[in-house]
Design a protein around this motif. Sequence first.
Motif, PDB file in Angstrom:
ATOM      1  N   SER A 114      22.818  -8.570  48.283  1.00  0.00           N
ATOM      2  CA  SER A 114      22.142  -8.184  49.552  1.00  0.00           C
ATOM      3  C   SER A 114      23.393  -7.139  50.309  1.00  0.00           C
ATOM      4  O   SER A 114      22.920  -5.992  50.954  1.00  0.00           O
ATOM      5  CB  SER A 114      21.836  -9.134  50.489  1.00  0.00           C
ATOM      6  N   GLU A 115      24.533  -7.413  50.415  1.00  0.00           N
ATOM      7  CA  GLU A 115      25.488  -6.572  51.168  1.00  0.00           C
ATOM      8  C   GLU A 115      25.853  -5.338  50.342  1.00  0.00           C
ATOM      9  O   GLU A 115      26.095  -4.410  51.041  1.00  0.00           O
ATOM     10  CB  GLU A 115      26.881  -7.786  51.168  1.00  0.00           C
ATOM     11  N   VAL A 117      23.777  -3.568  49.054  1.00  0.00           N
ATOM     12  CA  VAL A 117      22.406  -2.646  49.417  1.00  0.00           C
ATOM     13  C   VAL A 117      22.683  -2.263  50.842  1.00  0.00           C
ATOM     14  O   VAL A 117      22.584  -1.013  50.903  1.00  0.00           O
ATOM     15  CB  VAL A 117      21.153  -3.583  49.184  1.00  0.00           C
ATOM     16  N   GLU A 118      23.241  -3.039  51.598  1.00  0.00           N
ATOM     17  CA  GLU A 118      23.381  -2.386  52.948  1.00  0.00           C
ATOM     18  C   GLU A 118      24.818  -1.431  52.991  1.00  0.00           C
ATOM     19  O   GLU A 118      24.512  -0.343  53.667  1.00  0.00           O
ATOM     20  CB  GLU A 118      23.883  -3.744  53.876  1.00  0.00           C
ATOM     21  N   ARG A 119      25.701  -1.841  52.285  1.00  0.00           N
ATOM     22  CA  ARG A 119      26.587  -0.864  52.205  1.00  0.00           C
ATOM     23  C   ARG A 119      26.161   0.457  51.762  1.00  0.00           C
ATOM     24  O   ARG A 119      26.766   1.712  52.034  1.00  0.00           O
ATOM     25  CB  ARG A 119      27.773  -1.321  51.485  1.00  0.00           C
ATOM     26  N   VAL A 120      25.520   0.470  50.528  1.00  0.00           N
ATOM     27  CA  VAL A 120      25.143   1.485  49.872  1.00  0.00           C
ATOM     28  C   VAL A 120      24.148   2.483  50.762  1.00  0.00           C
ATOM     29  O   VAL A 120      24.216   3.736  51.084  1.00  0.00           O
ATOM     30  CB  VAL A 120      24.374   1.355  48.567  1.00  0.00           C
ATOM     31  N   ARG A 121      23.351   1.816  51.537  1.00  0.00           N
ATOM     32  CA  ARG A 121      22.464   2.448  52.470  1.00  0.00           C
ATOM     33  C   ARG A 121      23.310   3.080  53.607  1.00  0.00           C
ATOM     34  O   ARG A 121      22.949   4.222  54.242  1.00  0.00           O
ATOM     35  CB  ARG A 121      21.420   1.547  53.225  1.00  0.00           C
ATOM     36  N   ALA A 122      24.384   2.432  54.193  1.00  0.00           N
ATOM     37  CA  ALA A 122      25.181   2.973  55.262  1.00  0.00           C
ATOM     38  C   ALA A 122      25.989   4.241  54.640  1.00  0.00           C
ATOM     39  O   ALA A 122      25.813   5.253  55.344  1.00  0.00           O
ATOM     40  CB  ALA A 122      26.251   2.022  55.538  1.00  0.00           C
ATOM     41  N   ILE A 123      26.274   4.318  53.557  1.00  0.00           N
ATOM     42  CA  ILE A 123      27.037   5.459  52.840  1.00  0.00           C
ATOM     43  C   ILE A 123      26.019   6.488  52.640  1.00  0.00           C
ATOM     44  O   ILE A 123      26.098   7.626  53.020  1.00  0.00           O
ATOM     45  CB  ILE A 123      27.674   5.101  51.555  1.00  0.00           C
TER      46      ILE A 123
END
Length: 356
Positions: A114-115, A117-123
């Motif tokens: 899940s982390e 996915v969050e990091r990719v979304r932020a990038i």
Amino acid sequence: MKAVRRPMFWYGLAMWVLSVVISTLLIQLGALIMSDVPTAGKRIAQNDFLNTTELAAIDTAIVQTERLLADKTHEIEDARFVLRSWTLDYQNQRASFENWVKTRSATGADDQNSEVVERVRAIELLKQEERNAGRLVEDLQQEVIAAKRELQDLRGERSAILTAANAPYQKAQKREVLKVFLFRLVLTLPLLLIAGWLAMKKRQSSYWPVYRGFIIFALFAFFVELVPYLPSYGGYVRYIVGILLALILAHFATRGMARYLQKKQSEEQRPETEKRKLIEYETAIKKISDGVCPSCDRQFGAQNSRKADSTPASNVDFCVHCGFCLYNSCDNCGQRENSFYKFCGACGVPAQKVTP
């Protein structure tokens, strides 16, 4: 030997100085008069022939476009700063994510999906902001290019308006220059004609130095003062007048020489006693000293080679051309002297009259 009295020499020199002074004062007076007389109408400027309404509208549009261009330039600078900031944030976030992925692979932890996915979304959000900032910079650059083209077109229209006004302005300027030229020509040409009349009729007058000063002034006024106001074809006027003056002088010089030759031929037929009465004392002394017969104006003997001594080298007592007595001997001491001397230079006895 010169027989002219020294006061006469200084008098002639003083008269020349007086002529120059008179001409100078007349030139200065003429310059003052011409500066005070309105020789032309209103001062012509190119702005008098411009379409001021259209020109004012174009100038206003140019100012507005230049301001718009300046504003867009500042906006581009700000947008590029924002773009660099988003690019730097994206690069830092991506580098951090890549390091985190390497650490996760090394430890083999699977509970952090899940982390990821969050990091990719932020990038991706940072990348999207970078793209948006880049599009803004591109849009602003397009607006700057359009403003520059519009400004170039406006300046071309302004140049066309100025060019359209140039032809009538040049025409009006030539017309005003012609007015000034004709006005000055009307003033200077009569002066030149009067000067020519004085030169032909008043050379033997006792007031000749005054007339000579006026002649110098008239020549200066026509051939010098008129030059700055000559139109493009005005040089023809000056040269044509100069040619006419040269032809007139040549005509009178030819007639004068013909009269002179006729006079000399007539004088040669007269008795020598009458010839001597017609010849001035100073003129005769100078001519004989220079080796020239005062009666026929021909050289009667060879000259010495030294310039300082112009006495004829040969002992010629009579002119070989007309038989005029040039030298004779003193009745008292026998000294050979100029036949025009009034006294013997050796004994001081009054010279005897020459008899044919």
